[in-house]
Design a protein around this motif. Structure first.
Motif, mmCIF file in Angstrom:
data_model
loop_
_atom_site.group_PDB
_atom_site.id
_atom_site.type_symbol
_atom_site.label_atom_id
_atom_site.label_comp_id
_atom_site.label_asym_id
_atom_site.label_seq_id
_atom_site.Cartn_x
_atom_site.Cartn_y
_atom_site.Cartn_z
ATOM 1 N N VAL A 89 0.842 -1.204 0.000
ATOM 2 C CA VAL A 89 0.000 0.000 0.000
ATOM 3 C C VAL A 89 0.883 1.262 0.000
ATOM 4 C CG1 VAL A 89 -0.339 -0.188 2.508
ATOM 5 C CG2 VAL A 89 -1.942 1.149 1.151
ATOM 6 N N HIS A 91 5.425 2.074 -0.316
ATOM 7 C CA HIS A 91 6.728 1.441 -0.601
ATOM 8 C C HIS A 91 6.588 0.306 -1.617
ATOM 9 C CE1 HIS A 91 9.033 3.441 2.706
ATOM 10 N NE2 HIS A 91 7.846 3.484 3.274
ATOM 11 N N GLY A 146 12.719 4.133 1.426
ATOM 12 C CA GLY A 146 12.694 3.127 2.486
ATOM 13 C C GLY A 146 14.044 2.441 2.569
ATOM 14 N N ASN A 163 13.997 4.643 7.085
ATOM 15 C CA ASN A 163 13.965 5.474 5.884
ATOM 16 C C ASN A 163 15.311 6.162 5.706
ATOM 17 O OD1 ASN A 163 11.323 4.981 5.071
ATOM 18 N ND2 ASN A 163 10.480 6.738 6.174
ATOM 19 N N PHE A 168 9.693 12.016 10.576
ATOM 20 C CA PHE A 168 8.496 11.619 9.844
ATOM 21 C C PHE A 168 7.481 12.760 9.805
ATOM 22 C CE2 PHE A 168 5.073 8.628 8.632
ATOM 23 C CZ PHE A 168 5.748 8.034 7.584
ATOM 24 N N PHE A 176 -1.483 8.169 9.672
ATOM 25 C CA PHE A 176 -0.763 7.627 8.515
ATOM 26 C C PHE A 176 -1.670 7.512 7.277
ATOM 27 C CE2 PHE A 176 1.466 4.126 6.169
ATOM 28 C CZ PHE A 176 2.657 4.803 5.937
ATOM 29 N N VAL A 236 14.631 6.153 12.683
ATOM 30 C CA VAL A 236 13.693 7.253 12.970
ATOM 31 C C VAL A 236 13.310 7.299 14.457
ATOM 32 C CG1 VAL A 236 11.511 8.387 12.409
ATOM 33 C CG2 VAL A 236 12.820 7.219 10.595
ATOM 34 N N HIS A 237 12.594 6.287 14.913
ATOM 35 C CA HIS A 237 12.116 6.326 16.308
ATOM 36 C C HIS A 237 13.273 6.159 17.290
ATOM 37 C CE1 HIS A 237 8.203 5.427 14.537
ATOM 38 N NE2 HIS A 237 8.849 4.513 13.840
ATOM 39 N N VAL A 352 9.163 -10.436 0.555
ATOM 40 C CA VAL A 352 9.730 -10.187 1.881
ATOM 41 C C VAL A 352 8.739 -9.346 2.692
ATOM 42 C CG1 VAL A 352 11.042 -8.097 1.206
ATOM 43 C CG2 VAL A 352 11.784 -9.489 3.155
ATOM 44 N N ARG A 374 2.600 1.434 14.072
ATOM 45 C CA ARG A 374 3.305 0.573 13.112
ATOM 46 C C ARG A 374 3.298 -0.876 13.599
ATOM 47 N NH1 ARG A 374 9.076 2.840 11.600
ATOM 48 N NH2 ARG A 374 8.806 1.518 9.783
HETATM 49 FE FE1 HDD Z 1 5.850 2.047 7.031
HETATM 50 C C1 HDD Z 1 6.054 -0.306 4.624
HETATM 51 C C2 HDD Z 1 9.221 2.707 6.706
HETATM 52 C C3 HDD Z 1 5.565 4.687 9.224
HETATM 53 C C4 HDD Z 1 2.635 1.218 7.608
HETATM 54 N N1 HDD Z 1 7.341 1.351 5.882
HETATM 55 C C5 HDD Z 1 7.222 0.360 4.943
HETATM 56 C C6 HDD Z 1 8.492 0.116 4.346
HETATM 57 C C7 HDD Z 1 9.384 0.972 4.924
HETATM 58 C C8 HDD Z 1 8.653 1.742 5.891
HETATM 59 C C9 HDD Z 1 10.853 1.096 4.613
HETATM 60 C C10 HDD Z 1 8.767 -0.874 3.222
HETATM 61 C C11 HDD Z 1 9.143 -2.216 3.784
HETATM 62 C C12 HDD Z 1 9.458 -3.159 2.642
HETATM 63 O O1 HDD Z 1 10.435 -2.885 1.934
HETATM 64 O O2 HDD Z 1 8.726 -4.122 2.502
HETATM 65 N N2 HDD Z 1 7.117 3.471 7.750
HETATM 66 C C13 HDD Z 1 8.484 3.494 7.580
HETATM 67 C C14 HDD Z 1 9.055 4.469 8.469
HETATM 68 C C15 HDD Z 1 8.030 5.035 9.159
HETATM 69 C C16 HDD Z 1 6.814 4.389 8.724
HETATM 70 C C17 HDD Z 1 10.533 4.772 8.581
HETATM 71 C C18 HDD Z 1 8.052 6.095 10.211
HETATM 72 C C19 HDD Z 1 9.061 6.323 10.959
HETATM 73 N N3 HDD Z 1 4.358 2.832 8.178
HETATM 74 C C20 HDD Z 1 4.462 3.896 9.031
HETATM 75 C C21 HDD Z 1 3.213 4.052 9.750
HETATM 76 C C22 HDD Z 1 2.381 3.046 9.301
HETATM 77 C C23 HDD Z 1 3.122 2.300 8.315
HETATM 78 C C24 HDD Z 1 2.928 5.109 10.787
HETATM 79 C C25 HDD Z 1 0.970 2.727 9.705
HETATM 80 C C26 HDD Z 1 0.419 3.041 10.837
HETATM 81 N N4 HDD Z 1 4.542 0.725 6.209
HETATM 82 C C27 HDD Z 1 3.289 0.516 6.657
HETATM 83 C C28 HDD Z 1 2.624 -0.657 5.985
HETATM 84 C C29 HDD Z 1 3.737 -1.162 5.021
HETATM 85 C C30 HDD Z 1 4.862 -0.177 5.265
HETATM 86 C C31 HDD Z 1 1.289 -0.360 5.403
HETATM 87 C C32 HDD Z 1 3.368 -1.343 3.555
HETATM 88 C C33 HDD Z 1 3.954 -2.659 3.155
HETATM 89 C C34 HDD Z 1 4.383 -3.265 4.374
HETATM 90 O O3 HDD Z 1 4.161 -2.435 5.420
HETATM 91 O O4 HDD Z 1 4.858 -4.380 4.506
HETATM 92 O O5 HDD Z 1 2.291 -1.613 6.931
#
Ligand code: HDD
Length: 701
Positions: A89, A91, A146, A163, A168, A176, A236-237, A352, A374
């Protein structure tokens, strides 16, 4: 006969499940390859039935209708119809590599995590990505990148899902969906793809000022990295580390690229998005193939686990804040080396699954409300994306640590579990069924912490400062970096249709920096509003990525322009020196095939038609073709000049530069009579500075 297949090096899942029956045939045995079903050298159906033909469907006569009898046709088409899974959704666009993390051992006093103890080597898989674009979008768009690392440690998988920017847009994960809905293409026409230069993004961030600091990073050169190998990474965190004595500290994770932090310029990024949308993906894979692994050092900013969880007045639970390196040193505790490309994009890079909740003993999360959300989202999203709860059985997600989890059944279950008591406690457990682990056996026990407070939907007062660190960031930039930031804001806001959004955003910038706001307003043709930027920020030079000391050039690409009659021995000599640095030389000529001089030939790697300036970090014109001219070459050299890249020539090659309108007296233009050691030393040093920025500005920033 098909070649024998090598055994896969995919991670093994050590579970009680027996191995799946081998799919080998007696006459044509092929080495069983775990994780692959290609165990026969003959074409078969998924059921192992050998097939004589896969080009013709079974029909009632050559001109007749296809028959339902054709189990192969139906299986082949059905499987194809279901080859795609939902893209992430966010990245969705990414590229990955395997490697190893080696701990230096100096983190042992801060954490008991086994993989950070001296000399430990841990296999890793790293996926880099953009955030907003779809799976097929361009790599070089302006966006956050990412930097997700999966450590297959002996104590279980640890995922550091970070990231390339340390802050953020939002402070609470509940927002988010809002920031992502605003950044993604407009819901009516689904444009623009993979970028923030549109109304909904700027509408959101101008109304939501806690995003300001992150917006500054995104509009800076960090938003358009030159390569994944030249990007910093950040957890980040703030995390909590626990050592063997049970003592805790608060920590921020950093990845420091050995190749230095370098970016594209905006025009290059735009050209690359069209000329080579796979720019970063290709650079990653080609670099590894060429024997230039990507290298980063893991750094820790270690801070006391104080009652208020602040450091030098900075709230460590606020993900819109950094801790400047000048206030808390980044201690380097290990090295990450990425040296193996995935074998299959789908099986590895696409499947992955990272999860911020994948932690190992010695590393815990904090109460940062962004992190807390997260912890829910990453597990949840895989259920849709990977089709059920058993995605940890996919080879790329399998821990290397032994697993015995009492989780059972579900879609795509591939383990054949033994025993009748997958519950605890039980009195019927057979051998092979698990019992709980003791702390002495490495059990993950959360550090006991007091948690109480009224049930409220509120931010702490300390989260209210939205501007001071945005000001700090801008104040820490060099002149050239500031110019890029001004250009980026002016471009992006210039793409907005709604005047009130531009005006509101200028109001935000007025609270960051007066010069920034005035310059962007001038570019938009609007009056600059007045604001109240913080006056007392102390710049953090560590935030600037402009270097004054040359860094390594491994993975960089040097183009050499030549044609028949060129100094081929000189080119070959240069190639040897370039390759000794881990860099790549590409021969660019008017036509494909080979170029020759006397009896020697060299293979042409790019032609004026198939190449573009974005492919090179430096370009040289070889001696021997002084009258070489071509409109495409003029464009290429002109772009290299504008983008402040190193340009050079030896022998009479300088005449080609002059004919193309290049001022050969400008900074970063290196001329020589021949290819000799002093020249290559000068060339590599210039390349190690990344760009000759003073070509466009009178004084070095
Ligand atoms: Fe996220 C994917 C990094 C906040 C929900 N996130 C995703 C990926 C990265 C980050 C690098 C790609 C992972 C991959 O290569 O499969 N996200 C971050 C960072 C954040 C962050 C550094 C803040 C510091 N993310 C964040 C929040 C939420 C999400 C606040 C929801 C509440 N992120 C997701 C997700 C994803 C994702 C929807 C999409 C695909 C996945 O997780 O596996 O769950």
């Amino acid at each position: 006969m098909a070649p024998k297949r090598k055994a896969s090096s995919a991670p093994r899942r050590a579970s009680a499940a027996p191995a799946a029956p081998a799919r080998q045939t007696e006459q044509q045995p092929v080495e069983a390859a775990e994780g692959r079903l290609q165990t026969s050298s003959l074409l078969t159906t998924a059921q192992g039935v050998r097939l004589p033909d896969t080009d013709h469907s079974l029909k009632a006569g050559p001109r007749g209708p296809s028959l339902m009898d054709d189990f192969h046709l139906r299986e082949k088409i059905t499987h194809f119809d279901h080859e795609r899974i939902p893209e992430r959704v966010v990245h969705a666009r990414g590229a990955a590599a395997h490697g190893t993390f080696t701990a230096y051992g100096n983190a042992g006093s801060a954490t008991k995590a086994g993989f950070l103890q001296r000399g430990r080597e841990t296999p890793v898989f790293v996926r880099f990505s953009t955030v907003l674009g779809s799976r097929g979008s361009a790599d070089t768009v302006r966006d956050v990148r990412g930097f997700a690392v999966k450590f297959y440690t002996d104590e279980g998988n640890f995922d550091l899902v970070g990231n390339n920017m340390p802050v953020f847009f939002i402070q609470d994960g509940i927002k988010f969906p809002d920031i992502i809905h605003a950044g993604k293409p407009h819901p009516d026409r689904e444009i623009p793809q993979a970028q923030t230069a549109h109304d909904t993004f700027w509408d959101f961030v101008s109304l939501h000022t806690e995003a300001t600091h992150h917006v500054m990073w995104a509009m800076s050169d960090r938003g358009i990295p030159r390569s994944y190998r030249t990007m910093e990474g950040f957890g980040v965190h703030t995390f909590r580390l626990v050592n063997a004595k049970g003592e805790t500290c608060l920590v921020k994770f950093h990845w420091k690229p050995v190749a230095g932090i370098h970016s594209l310029v905006w025009e290059e990024a735009q050209i690359a998005a069209g000329a080579d949308p796979d720019f970063h993906r290709r650079d990653l894979a080609d670099g590894i193939d060429a024997g230039a692994p990507l290298e980063y050092e893991l750094g820790l900013q270690i801070m006391p686990d104080s009652a208020d969880q602040t450091f030098e007045g900075i709230d460590l639970l606020d993900p819109t804040k950094i801790v400047p390196e000048e206030l808390c040193e980044v201690q380097l505790v290990g090295k990450l080396t990425l040296d193996r490309n995935p074998t299959n994009f789908f099986a590895e890079t696409e499947q992955v699954a990272f999860h911020t909740g994948n932690l190992v003993p010695g590393i815990e999360v904090t109460d940062d409300p962004l992190m807390q959300a997260r912890l829910f989202s990453y597990l949840d999203t895989q259920l849709t994306r990977l089709g059920g709860p058993n995605f940890t059985q996919l080879p790329i997600n399998c821990p290397h640590a032994a697993v015995n989890d009492n989780l059972r059944d579900g879609m795509h279950q591939s383990a054949v579990h033994q025993g009748i008591a997958p519950y605890l406690p039980n009195s019927l457990g057979a051998e092979g069924e698990p019992v709980p682990a003791e702390v002495s056996e490495g059990a993950f026990v959360h550090v006991p912490r007091e948690v109480n407070g009224p049930k409220v939907r509120e931010n702490p007062a300390s989260f209210a400062d939205h501007f001071s660190q945005a000001t700090l960031f801008y104040a820490s930039m060099t002149e050239i970096e500031r110019a890029h930031i001004i250009e980026a804001f002016t471009f992006e806001l210039g793409k907005c249709y709604e005047q009130p959004i531009r005006e509101r955003m200028l109001g935000v910038l007025a609270n960051v920096d007066t010069e920034l706001c005035t310059a962007v307003a001038a570019g938009l043709g609007l009056p600059a509003p007045k604001g109240m930027p913080a006056a007392d920020v102390v710049p953090s030079p560590a935030l600037s990525q402009i270097v004054t000391v040359p860094g390594p050039i491994a993975g960089r690409v040097i183009g050499v322009v030549a044609a028949d009659g060129a100094d081929l021995p000189g080119i070959s000599k240069l190639r040897r020196s370039v390759e000794a640095q881990g860099a790549v030389l590409r021969l660019v000529a008017p036509f494909g095939g080979t170029i020759r001089r006397a009896r020697s030939t060299l293979t042409v790697e790019r032609t004026f038609l198939t190449t573009r300036s974005i492919e090179y970090d430096a370009i040289l014109v070889a001696a021997g073709n002084p009258s070489l001219q071509d409109l495409k070459l003029t464009v290429l050299l002109g772009e290299m000049f504008r983008h402040c890249k190193v340009i050079g020539a030896w022998g009479d090659g300088d005449q080609v530069l002059t004919a193309a309108g290049i001022d050969t007296t400008a900074p970063g233009i290196l001329l020589s009579e021949t290819i000799a050691k002093p020249y290559t030393t000068e060339l590599f040093a210039a390349l190690g500075l990344h760009r000759a920025w003073d070509r466009l500005t009178p004084a070095r920033p």
